[in-house]
Design a protein around this motif. Sequence first.
Motif, PDB file in Angstrom:
ATOM      1  N   PRO A   1       0.826  -1.205   0.000  1.00 54.79           N
ATOM      2  CA  PRO A   1       0.000   0.000   0.000  1.00 54.79           C
ATOM      3  C   PRO A   1       0.863   1.258   0.000  1.00 54.79           C
ATOM      4  O   PRO A   1       1.751   1.416   0.843  1.00 54.79           O
ATOM      5  CB  PRO A   1      -0.807  -0.114   1.302  1.00 54.79           C
ATOM      6  N   GLY A   2       0.614   2.125  -0.944  1.00 53.01           N
ATOM      7  CA  GLY A   2       1.392   3.345  -1.039  1.00 53.01           C
ATOM      8  C   GLY A   2       1.309   3.917  -2.434  1.00 53.01           C
ATOM      9  O   GLY A   2       0.558   3.447  -3.279  1.00 53.01           O
ATOM     10  N   TYR A   3       2.103   4.947  -2.679  1.00 50.07           N
ATOM     11  CA  TYR A   3       2.079   5.572  -3.998  1.00 50.07           C
ATOM     12  C   TYR A   3       3.478   6.062  -4.355  1.00 50.07           C
ATOM     13  O   TYR A   3       4.304   6.393  -3.500  1.00 50.07           O
ATOM     14  CB  TYR A   3       1.078   6.729  -4.044  1.00 50.07           C
ATOM     15  N   PHE A   4       3.735   6.089  -5.658  1.00 51.54           N
ATOM     16  CA  PHE A   4       4.985   6.624  -6.172  1.00 51.54           C
ATOM     17  C   PHE A   4       4.881   8.142  -6.300  1.00 51.54           C
ATOM     18  O   PHE A   4       3.786   8.719  -6.303  1.00 51.54           O
ATOM     19  CB  PHE A   4       5.313   5.999  -7.528  1.00 51.54           C
ATOM     20  N   SER A   5       6.036   8.783  -6.425  1.00 51.91           N
ATOM     21  CA  SER A   5       6.057  10.236  -6.555  1.00 51.91           C
ATOM     22  C   SER A   5       5.478  10.696  -7.881  1.00 51.91           C
ATOM     23  O   SER A   5       5.075  11.857  -8.030  1.00 51.91           O
ATOM     24  CB  SER A   5       7.488  10.761  -6.397  1.00 51.91           C
TER      25      SER A   5
END
Length: 866
Positions: free
Chosen positions: A820-824
């Motif tokens: 779970p998360g996101y790239f820049s």
Amino acid sequence: MFVRLGSRNKARYKPVAPAKSIAECDCRRTGAGEDETVTAGNAIDATDGPYGELSLAGEFTLTSPASKLKLPIVLPGDVHSALLAAEEIPDPYFGENETEVMWVNRTPWTMERRFRATPAEIDGYLTLTLENVDCIATVFLNGEAIAETQNQFIRYDIDVTGKVKAGTNTLRLEFAVTRDVAKARAKAHPFPLPFTNNYLSNGLEGVHMNFVRKAACHAGWDWGICLMPTGVYGRMAIRRSRLARQESVSVEQAHGKKSVELSITTRVFAFAEGTVELTQEIDGQKLVDKLAVRPGENVFTRNVTIRNPKLWWPNGQGEQPLYELWTTLDGELTKRRIGLRKLEWIVEKDEIDHSFKVRVNGRDITMFGANWIPADAIPSRITPEVIRDLLESARAVNMNMLRVWGGGQYEPDCFYEICDELGLLVWHDFMFSCMSYPSNREFLADVRTEITQQVRRLNHHACIAIWCGDNEVIGSIQWYSETKSDPARYIANYDRLNSMLGDIVADEDPGRRFWPSSPSLGYLDFSDGWHADTRGDMHYWSVWHEAKDFSAYRDVNPRFASEFGFQSFTSMNVIETFARPEDMNPTSPVMEAHQRNTGGNSRILETMTRYFRFPADFEKMVFLSQVQQGLAIKTAIEYWRSTKPRCMGTLYWQINDIYPVASWSSLDYGGQWKLLHYMAKRFFAPINVVAVPDGDTLLLKAINDTARKAEIALEVLAVDAAGKARVIATARVKTNPDKAVVATKVRLGDLGPNEFLFFSWTDGDGRPLGENDYFPKAYKAYDIGAAKVNASWSGSDEAPVLTLTADSPAMFVTASVAVPGYFSDNAVTLVPGREVKLSFAPRQGAAVSRDALAGSLKLSHLRETY
């Protein structure tokens, strides 16, 4: 030190048998969380001091007169969650289970618990406070009916002095079937008030939600499931007072050159005549007074001056300092966090018609953002952690405003507190949407209590930017045969309610603007806000609902676009939570059940054939639908930003989902970023360069939405989709926050038949600021090479970096991982000889290691879809 403005010598509640209708009661809602947090089943200061609270939160027994079920339910909470925990119903979100659980909202429910009270805990005046009771219930205490509730948005403060015993007591709530009550009220109304067609999706019968005060989308919407939940979602407590209790604490601000004067209004309900001690503390200043009170409501106003204030700014414009205000009445403590800012809506005559823009602390600021709907269709799942996750994702893509939409709900206190922290302004609709409502005396009295409570609860928040009367109610008169046949009657009916809302705001929160509706062209202007673009706010839906090309966004020039959108399918890993492999077809019953807008899946696919070569399989189709969605909204926002200062706000529909569904959202249900959300970070970039077609010329316009002038260096490449690139323009341009400027021009005739534009810009010192591209033709017309995309990892587990390169142009290159998360950044264009470095930010406390990211990395791009 203080001014006593008034007192009403009338007690708010008297024991009733049977209980009075809530329309006859004067109630105030402050919202869960305004006072000290109460742990379920425990008392706070229950015996120490003049004020105490006995929490009634915890396990109740759930039964129904219509069934033999008997099981535990945790309140605050909802019936669906209790039935799921007891395995009495299947997951409503899976497959076509919506219809399998429909019996739940057709059933009357009873919730009951016993609680103990000591003599000390009941030694005083007692108030039973119930917040967010959903929806129509009779409240019994020790077998006596003490109140009736009929409005989810009201806080009920019930005088139970002398009714709570030392020892064991019983609290029972008996809930009616809301849809049945609503239907009966609609039938009894002297003229028809049709409900929204959004309730009829997927063959549903619809609910007369305009006759009950409950979140309208609980009955479904064109992105939402119909569950019609029942429960209590807020504070449940018995409050013990020596003489009086707090009702609300409101704050108004007056800004000087080097100071801010706060006008703090405290409303106190007294049970009898006497004297109370009121203390307020802020910024090292402490005011203490002994005040005389009379039975009923007492209003006290104090002024405090903050010198050399630290000002609060929206996200991207400055910091968000918050001052703590503590208000104590005979031991009852209320905490507020105050952001000091002067916010104005500038609506004034200009060379076009009338401006519509936000000015904060003297600075005109363009609003970037989206529309917000409730975070889940099952209320128990709306937690502070879920809300923070969604709001932090809004801040991460340069948003500075969210619109709380009028078919949803007034959010819990934590929503507004987090918006204050993150610098997210809130355009706040009142909860009326897409249909006409009653305007009889009983309904208006109930709504008056609701709006008064909500404005008093929220007006201290720096984030609240505007109060808006409703969503699309005046426009809906043209949608239904009943209302179209007699528009004068329905406009008069509308005005009775809408005028009252404006009057309440003028009385309770005079420092904030009231806007009659969204969309609206202005006060008492009942004309078309969907197509007029010279003043007010605009909803533009012609691209989605009328199937116009994306270029149609450039045919309108709104002053403030508060709704527009384009759908995509939810992400593949989310689809896997509600569909089996055999269901993964856009026309399968399950996929169509998870599409609430009639014909929506067909429209996604038809549009896809205009711009792209048709995808090879279902997974690629899902990916391409998100590319397409992002491209649609990018087209709109980049163009409208390029018209600055004409357009000073863009709020796309919508940021979040209420359950897993094909929709207009940029965040999947659960908060995962769709490609639109990544693109939003780029098209909402404070300093941006966008391409605007102008006949056979392409204008590259520079936009500066920072607080100061900036110089940028621009390089423009013509890139052959099969590989080669050439520089066709460079420019250095000074940008001003006042308006967008033309940085350079490109003749479209100078581009080869297989070339597109790729342009990047740096600041005056050569630091990269952004990249963008423009394809003069539909993507399907290009001969795109079979690019090989290379990925490598560097950095530590705490700060992993993904580097992407390609041997030929690759469009919408997207990295996804199982963490779970996101790239820049994501959905990027790779050009040979240029690398893109992406950092990764985990969400929801996920543990991150470089190996885990690398092991689950998956890359997608346009050429691989066919």
